[in-house]
Design a protein around this motif. Structure first.
Motif, PDB file in Angstrom:
ATOM      1  N   PHE A 295       0.536  -1.033   0.139  1.00 35.85           N
ATOM      2  CA  PHE A 295       0.207   0.109   0.014  1.00 35.85           C
ATOM      3  C   PHE A 295       1.058   1.440   0.305  1.00 35.85           C
ATOM      4  CE2 PHE A 295       0.315  -1.522   4.647  1.00 35.85           C
ATOM      5  CZ  PHE A 295       0.981   0.130   5.046  1.00 35.85           C
ATOM      6  N   TYR A 296       0.374   2.605  -0.237  1.00 35.73           N
ATOM      7  CA  TYR A 296       1.603   3.708  -0.140  1.00 35.73           C
ATOM      8  C   TYR A 296       0.035   4.699   0.523  1.00 35.73           C
ATOM      9  CZ  TYR A 296      -1.673   5.279  -4.650  1.00 35.73           C
ATOM     10  OH  TYR A 296      -2.723   5.558  -5.673  1.00 35.73           O
ATOM     11  N   VAL A 313       6.069  13.293   1.933  1.00 37.16           N
ATOM     12  CA  VAL A 313       6.680  12.687   1.032  1.00 37.16           C
ATOM     13  C   VAL A 313       5.764  11.225   1.322  1.00 37.16           C
ATOM     14  CG1 VAL A 313       7.927  11.327   2.938  1.00 37.16           C
ATOM     15  CG2 VAL A 313       8.628  11.428   0.242  1.00 37.16           C
ATOM     16  N   VAL A 314       5.506  11.132  -0.144  1.00 34.85           N
ATOM     17  CA  VAL A 314       4.949   9.623  -0.367  1.00 34.85           C
ATOM     18  C   VAL A 314       5.660   8.709  -0.254  1.00 34.85           C
ATOM     19  CG1 VAL A 314       3.561   7.945  -1.751  1.00 34.85           C
ATOM     20  CG2 VAL A 314       3.852  11.216  -2.135  1.00 34.85           C
ATOM     21  N   VAL A 315       4.697   7.342   0.205  1.00 35.41           N
ATOM     22  CA  VAL A 315       6.027   6.365   0.805  1.00 35.41           C
ATOM     23  C   VAL A 315       5.314   4.724   0.004  1.00 35.41           C
ATOM     24  CG1 VAL A 315       7.164   7.779   2.481  1.00 35.41           C
ATOM     25  CG2 VAL A 315       4.698   6.004   3.567  1.00 35.41           C
ATOM     26  N   ALA A 316       5.821   4.001   0.080  1.00 29.47           N
ATOM     27  CA  ALA A 316       4.672   2.584  -0.150  1.00 29.47           C
ATOM     28  C   ALA A 316       5.485   2.076   0.594  1.00 29.47           C
ATOM     29  CB  ALA A 316       5.575   1.914  -2.081  1.00 29.47           C
ATOM     30  N   CYS A 317       4.935   1.009   1.563  1.00 32.40           N
ATOM     31  CA  CYS A 317       4.882   0.013   2.725  1.00 32.40           C
ATOM     32  C   CYS A 317       4.286  -1.743   2.611  1.00 32.40           C
ATOM     33  CB  CYS A 317       3.775   0.455   4.048  1.00 32.40           C
ATOM     34  SG  CYS A 317       3.971   2.081   3.790  1.00 32.40           S
ATOM     35  N   THR A 318       5.153  -2.095   2.583  1.00 33.61           N
ATOM     36  CA  THR A 318       4.444  -3.689   2.718  1.00 33.61           C
ATOM     37  C   THR A 318       4.590  -4.589   3.567  1.00 33.61           C
ATOM     38  OG1 THR A 318       6.469  -3.888   0.236  1.00 33.61           O
ATOM     39  CG2 THR A 318       6.004  -5.909   0.949  1.00 33.61           C
ATOM     40  N   ARG A 323       9.019  -1.390   7.267  1.00 36.00           N
ATOM     41  CA  ARG A 323       9.686   0.512   7.263  1.00 36.00           C
ATOM     42  C   ARG A 323       8.867   0.361   6.036  1.00 36.00           C
ATOM     43  NH1 ARG A 323      13.306   2.833   9.738  1.00 36.00           N
ATOM     44  NH2 ARG A 323      13.934   4.454   8.127  1.00 36.00           N
ATOM     45  N   CYS A 324       8.894   1.806   4.972  1.00 38.44           N
ATOM     46  CA  CYS A 324       8.060   2.447   4.112  1.00 38.44           C
ATOM     47  C   CYS A 324       9.359   2.932   3.734  1.00 38.44           C
ATOM     48  CB  CYS A 324       6.807   2.741   4.297  1.00 38.44           C
ATOM     49  SG  CYS A 324       5.469   2.458   5.152  1.00 38.44           S
ATOM     50  N   GLU A 325       9.094   2.988   1.752  1.00 39.16           N
ATOM     51  CA  GLU A 325      10.620   3.259   1.379  1.00 39.16           C
ATOM     52  C   GLU A 325       9.440   5.085   0.466  1.00 39.16           C
ATOM     53  OE1 GLU A 325      11.929   0.644  -1.878  1.00 39.16           O
ATOM     54  OE2 GLU A 325      13.051  -0.656   0.033  1.00 39.16           O
ATOM     55  N   SER A 326      10.291   6.518   0.567  1.00 41.50           N
ATOM     56  CA  SER A 326       9.652   7.122  -0.702  1.00 41.50           C
ATOM     57  C   SER A 326      10.036   6.723  -1.059  1.00 41.50           C
ATOM     58  CB  SER A 326      10.726   8.474  -0.077  1.00 41.50           C
ATOM     59  OG  SER A 326      11.461   8.466   1.381  1.00 41.50           O
ATOM     60  N   VAL A 327       8.729   7.128  -2.136  1.00 37.75           N
ATOM     61  CA  VAL A 327       8.458   7.392  -3.343  1.00 37.75           C
ATOM     62  C   VAL A 327       8.450   8.229  -4.750  1.00 37.75           C
ATOM     63  CG1 VAL A 327       7.143   6.589  -5.851  1.00 37.75           C
ATOM     64  CG2 VAL A 327       6.461   5.453  -3.543  1.00 37.75           C
ATOM     65  N   GLY A 328       8.754   9.516  -4.146  1.00 41.87           N
ATOM     66  CA  GLY A 328       9.495  10.814  -4.532  1.00 41.87           C
ATOM     67  C   GLY A 328       9.874  11.202  -2.871  1.00 41.87           C
TER      68      GLY A 328
END
Length: 349
Positions: A295-296, A313-318, A323-328
């Protein structure tokens, strides 16, 4: 063969000029559709460079689809992303772009779009074309278009002779394009008498009166009722059980995210166990799902019921990861939120 007379040559020239004028008018109509005609309109079909499955968001006129950035004029008030282009609403009209200059498709007079779960069909209520009541209000007509071919799959005006006062009716009754199931579209149409089921295979529409609220998948997941337990879990509410919260069920039906909470927490759909995720900031607002496990959304320094503000910041999480990762890249939002996700709805909805 006799030479044509001067009068005949002049007549031919006039016919050619009139023909060229008609072609010019057709080109103008293609650019500025005849909104009053009520005729079916089609969608442009492109070949964008972006990954349509990537997280998508817009701030003002700048729209991001993963790593690809698009400048849209006019700026979108709601949008959805397909593999054939971005469809968005602005200034009462439907617009489209595959990365180039935005093209106006048609005036539609609506504020929301719906996209089917497979990304193939675009749905909306067309409230700016066709029949009008005596006060000038247009009949709101459910429309479904195939984003892959551009063709209109269905357009179903309510079969009534007398329209009455439409503005008064629409103000007092639920009206809107509700979304898609696997094989049908649904719309709340008080002129037709309630909730319409519109089969995508062209079969006859039917009025449906579900015992429970109609539940259809959305970009954020499938809406569900939740109940909080004494030990802090948040599980799916059972039939006829009072709910204490609302949320979205993941496409894989194994995770739930609460709608009212602005933290990076998801809950196991079976037993309600909470799982905290480090989003990178204090507030988190769900945007949607990339796939069954990812999800993001927006991680921001400040926020309210209307959405995020401040450093964002927009992030994607699994699911299953901490932890989530920054998308932009990080950006700043004013106190009045301007961030849009590709849900087909305006900010704050």
């Amino acid at each position: 063969m006799p030479r044509p007379s001067r009068r005949a040559l002049v007549g031919t020239a006039l016919v050619l000029l009139l023909g060229l004028g008609g072609l010019g008018a057709c080109r103008d109509d293609a650019t500025e559709p005849d909104d009053e005609a009520g005729a079916p309109f089609t969608l442009p079909v492109g070949s964008p460079r972006y990954d349509h499955r990537a997280p998508a968001w817009a701030v003002g006129a700048t729209l991001h689809v993963g790593e690809v950035t698009m400048e849209l004029d006019p700026a979108p008030t709601a949008f959805v992303v397909t593999r054939w282009g971005v469809h968005y609403l602005a200034e009462g009209s439907l617009w489209w772009s595959d990365g180039g200059a935005a093209e106006r498709v048609a005036r539609v007079g609506t504020s929301e779009l719906s996209l089917s779960a497979d990304g193939r069909h675009l749905g909306l209520l067309d409230a700016a074309r066709g029949r009008q009541d005596e006060f000038g209000t247009h009949l709101a007509v459910p429309v479904v278009l195939d984003a892959g071919t551009g063709e209109q799959v269905l357009r179903e005006p309510a079969p009534v002779e007398e329209l009455g006062d439409l503005a008064d009716l629409y103000e007092d009754a639920e009206t809107g394009f509700l979304g898609f199931s696997d094989d049908a579209a649904y719309a709340a149409d008080p002129v037709a008498g309630g909730t319409l089921r519109l089969p995508l295979d062209g079969s006859e529409p039917e009025l449906v009166r579900p015992e429970r609220a109609l539940v259809l998948p959305e970009e954020r997941g499938t809406p569900v009722r939740l109940r909080e337990t004494a030990d802090g879990r948040l599980r799916l509410a059972r039939p006829r059980e009072q709910s204490t919260a609302a949320g979205w069920l993941s496409p894989g039906s194994d995770a739930v995210i609460a709608a009212e909470r602005t933290t990076g927490v998801w809950y196991d759909a079976v037993d309600g166990t909470p799982h905290e995720v480090e989003t990178g900031d204090r507030f988190f607002y769900l945007g949607g799902w990339v796939d069954d496990r990812t999800f993001y959304g927006a991680a921001s320094a400040r926020g309210s019921a209307l959405g995020p503000s401040g450093r964002t910041v927009v992030v994607a999480c699994t699911l299953g990861e901490r932890r989530c990762e920054s998308v932009g890249t990080e950006f700043a939002l004013p106190e009045r939120p301007q961030l849009l996700f590709g849900t087909g709805r305006p900010a704050g909805q």
